[in-house]
Motif scaffolding. Structure first.
Motif: not given
Length: 217
Positions: A9, A12, A19-21, A24, A29-30, A32, A48, A130
């Protein structure tokens, strides 16, 4: 069981973080990438995933992200041109990677080969990004309300609808096949649903999974 995927991603901010939240929370897996140093610290504190401090339009930064091991990259900065450039650079480094660009307008035709999906408009949140990232062969073209999506779906070879006419398929209530991806006319009962072809549908949120299963298997 759904395979764990890895996503990069770039950006941030509010949308990138959400999106990361969301990813996960789904067990993915992410990694950033963020250019602002203060924001990098905040992202690192969120725990994250790894965070790279740098400009994602820079090839050296994207190489650190190991795109070859990623399922997709989402360019989610506040700048449309920057997001397009990130996707261009990512595609140059790893031609097979799927790309998502946050944008104020639809993707320019000459960028279609490097931007697989566009998040429109910029006000759409990370939950939607996501969903777009994890839906292979599916992209949401319009997200007008919380209850209705206009989606583009690629028919899989083994899909229940593959090789059948529309009037032979029992689409769930709350869904409507609109046209083929080239949009040269409305779909009708005689429309053939061909494997590897893309189709546009209007789908209510509570039957999206059922529709996707019919088209993707």
């Amino acid at each position: 069981m759904t395979r764990t995927k890895r996503f990069v991603i770039a950006g941030g901010g509010r949308v990138g973080l959400r999106t990361a939240e969301n990813l996960t929370e789904q067990g993915h897996e992410v990694l950033l990438i963020e250019v602002d140093g203060d924001r990098v610290e905040e992202l690192a504190d969120a725990y994250l995933g790894p965070v790279i401090h740098g400009d994602a339009t820079d090839q050296s930064i994207l190489r650190q992200a190991d795109l070859g091991d990623a399922d997709a990259i989402a360019a989610l900065t506040d700048e449309t041109e920057t997001n397009t450039e990130i996707c261009l650079t990512a595609h140059y480094l790893e031609p097979s990677i799927r790309t998502l660009a946050r944008s104020e307008t639809a993707t320019e035709p000459d960028h279609d080969e490097v931007v697989d999906a566009t998040l429109l408009p910029q006000s759409l949140g990370g939950d939607h990004a996501a969903d777009m990232l994890t839906g292979e062969g599916i992209r949401t073209l319009v997200y007008p309300t919380a209850d209705l999506d206009i989606i583009e779906v690629t028919v899989a070879e083994s899909a229940p609808v593959a090789g059948r006419r529309l009037d032979e398929v029992a689409l769930p209530a709350g869904s409507l096949l609109i046209s083929t991806a080239d949009r040269d006319g409305l779909a009708g009962p005689e429309t053939m649903l061909e494997a590897s072809e893309r189709y546009i549908l209007a789908v209510e949120s509570d039957v999206v999974d059922e529709v996707v299963n019919l088209f993707r298997g």
